[in-house]
Scaffold this motif. Structure first.
Motif, PDB file in Angstrom:
ATOM      1  N   ASN A  40      43.231 -77.295 -16.934  1.00  0.00           N
ATOM      2  CA  ASN A  40      43.514 -76.558 -15.678  1.00  0.00           C
ATOM      3  C   ASN A  40      43.165 -77.423 -14.766  1.00  0.00           C
ATOM      4  O   ASN A  40      42.154 -78.422 -14.682  1.00  0.00           O
ATOM      5  CB  ASN A  40      42.977 -75.427 -15.510  1.00  0.00           C
ATOM      6  N   TRP A  44      44.087 -74.758  -9.838  1.00  0.00           N
ATOM      7  CA  TRP A  44      44.521 -73.816 -10.311  1.00  0.00           C
ATOM      8  C   TRP A  44      43.230 -72.948 -10.521  1.00  0.00           C
ATOM      9  O   TRP A  44      43.458 -71.588 -10.471  1.00  0.00           O
ATOM     10  CB  TRP A  44      45.200 -74.206 -11.577  1.00  0.00           C
ATOM     11  N   HIS A  48      43.098 -69.179  -9.598  1.00  0.00           N
ATOM     12  CA  HIS A  48      43.145 -67.823 -10.579  1.00  0.00           C
ATOM     13  C   HIS A  48      41.760 -67.093 -10.346  1.00  0.00           C
ATOM     14  O   HIS A  48      42.194 -65.865 -10.598  1.00  0.00           O
ATOM     15  CB  HIS A  48      43.095 -68.727 -11.857  1.00  0.00           C
ATOM     16  N   TYR A  80      55.588 -68.549  -9.511  1.00  0.00           N
ATOM     17  CA  TYR A  80      55.273 -67.394 -10.311  1.00  0.00           C
ATOM     18  C   TYR A  80      55.776 -66.058  -9.692  1.00  0.00           C
ATOM     19  O   TYR A  80      56.053 -66.147  -8.353  1.00  0.00           O
ATOM     20  CB  TYR A  80      53.729 -67.431 -10.305  1.00  0.00           C
ATOM     21  N   ASP A  81      55.866 -65.090 -10.668  1.00  0.00           N
ATOM     22  CA  ASP A  81      56.119 -63.661  -9.856  1.00  0.00           C
ATOM     23  C   ASP A  81      54.698 -63.621  -8.864  1.00  0.00           C
ATOM     24  O   ASP A  81      53.695 -63.893  -8.992  1.00  0.00           O
ATOM     25  CB  ASP A  81      55.831 -62.798 -11.016  1.00  0.00           C
ATOM     26  N   ALA A  84      51.461 -62.326 -10.229  1.00  0.00           N
ATOM     27  CA  ALA A  84      50.804 -63.004 -11.203  1.00  0.00           C
ATOM     28  C   ALA A  84      49.280 -63.411 -10.743  1.00  0.00           C
ATOM     29  O   ALA A  84      49.132 -63.882  -9.626  1.00  0.00           O
ATOM     30  CB  ALA A  84      51.593 -64.642 -11.463  1.00  0.00           C
ATOM     31  N   GLY A  86      47.714 -65.548 -13.070  1.00  0.00           N
ATOM     32  CA  GLY A  86      46.983 -66.768 -13.975  1.00  0.00           C
ATOM     33  C   GLY A  86      46.838 -66.341 -15.459  1.00  0.00           C
ATOM     34  O   GLY A  86      47.161 -67.231 -16.300  1.00  0.00           O
ATOM     35  N   GLN A  89      48.672 -67.896 -18.657  1.00  0.00           N
ATOM     36  CA  GLN A  89      49.796 -68.525 -18.302  1.00  0.00           C
ATOM     37  C   GLN A  89      49.614 -69.814 -19.420  1.00  0.00           C
ATOM     38  O   GLN A  89      48.611 -70.378 -19.828  1.00  0.00           O
ATOM     39  CB  GLN A  89      49.415 -69.079 -17.022  1.00  0.00           C
ATOM     40  N   SER A  90      50.826 -70.391 -19.459  1.00  0.00           N
ATOM     41  CA  SER A  90      50.903 -71.437 -20.449  1.00  0.00           C
ATOM     42  C   SER A  90      50.733 -72.811 -19.730  1.00  0.00           C
ATOM     43  O   SER A  90      50.581 -72.774 -18.542  1.00  0.00           O
ATOM     44  CB  SER A  90      52.541 -71.630 -21.179  1.00  0.00           C
ATOM     45  N   GLU A  92      52.372 -75.238 -19.081  1.00  0.00           N
ATOM     46  CA  GLU A  92      53.438 -75.576 -18.344  1.00  0.00           C
ATOM     47  C   GLU A  92      53.481 -74.825 -17.225  1.00  0.00           C
ATOM     48  O   GLU A  92      53.549 -75.232 -16.080  1.00  0.00           O
ATOM     49  CB  GLU A  92      54.762 -75.352 -19.062  1.00  0.00           C
ATOM     50  N   GLU A  93      53.007 -73.527 -17.238  1.00  0.00           N
ATOM     51  CA  GLU A  93      53.077 -72.766 -15.960  1.00  0.00           C
ATOM     52  C   GLU A  93      51.790 -73.191 -14.913  1.00  0.00           C
ATOM     53  O   GLU A  93      51.915 -73.320 -13.881  1.00  0.00           O
ATOM     54  CB  GLU A  93      52.741 -71.195 -16.339  1.00  0.00           C
ATOM     55  N   ALA A  96      52.871 -76.005 -13.375  1.00  0.00           N
ATOM     56  CA  ALA A  96      53.720 -75.978 -12.001  1.00  0.00           C
ATOM     57  C   ALA A  96      53.257 -75.657 -10.792  1.00  0.00           C
ATOM     58  O   ALA A  96      53.484 -75.371  -9.883  1.00  0.00           O
ATOM     59  CB  ALA A  96      54.686 -74.885 -12.562  1.00  0.00           C
TER      60      ALA A  96
END
Length: 168
Positions: A40, A44, A48, A80-81, A84, A86, A89-90, A92-93, A96
């Protein structure tokens, strides 16, 4: 206020202070740097922990999250929606995650912290035992939820401080 509320307030204030220290002086590139593709970033992690705090505290107050009410969802414009946080989350997410204005992280955390202080100021000792989520065994009380949020936030700000050390 009671000793319990004072302790919770102190815990959230410490997280708030540490978020500020973690963000101070970092460039956008440093905020978004990930030590490995599965790790991370500072940005992020701060987003989060602020999202979780905002969503859980708004739930306690039965009010709208500042993420929505103060327009942060639109201002961040994340891929993201809008609901969201966090959680789950993967990699990859997480990768992003984008940040156009680094000051938004601090501003959003400030707003989530103010919401938290408002919630804590409105609590009395007897409120802490109120059950707010019966889907768990044992059911979750306001006290358990608040301790869970401050614990989660403290862990994530510590992770952000570690990542900051790696990228600086």
């Amino acid at each position: 206020m009671s000793a319990a509320i004072d302790i919770l307030t102190d815990g959230f204030d410490r997280v708030h202070d540490n978020v500020g220290a973690v963000l101070d002086g970092l460039t956008t590139e440093q905020l978004l740097a990930r030590p490995t593709p599965r790790a991370n970033s500072v940005a992020w992690l701060v987003w989060h922990l602020s999202r979780v705090q905002d969503s859980h505290i708004a739930g306690l107050l039965d009010t709208e999250q500042v993420w929505h009410s103060e327009g942060f969802a639109d201002r961040f414009a994340l891929p993201y929606d809008a609901s969201a946080t966090g959680y789950g989350q993967s990699p990859e997410e997480v990768g992003a995650f984008r940040l156009q204005e680094p000051g938004l992280l601090r501003e959003y955390h400030e707003a989530a912290h103010e919401l938290t202080l408002t919630a804590l100021k409105g609590l009395r000792d007897q409120d802490l035992g109120e059950v707010i989520d019966r889907s768990w065994d044992p059911p979750v009380t306001k006290a358990v939820r608040l301790v869970s949020v401050v614990d989660d936030a403290a862990q994530h700000v510590g992770q952000a401080a570690y990542v900051r050390g790696l990228v600086t």
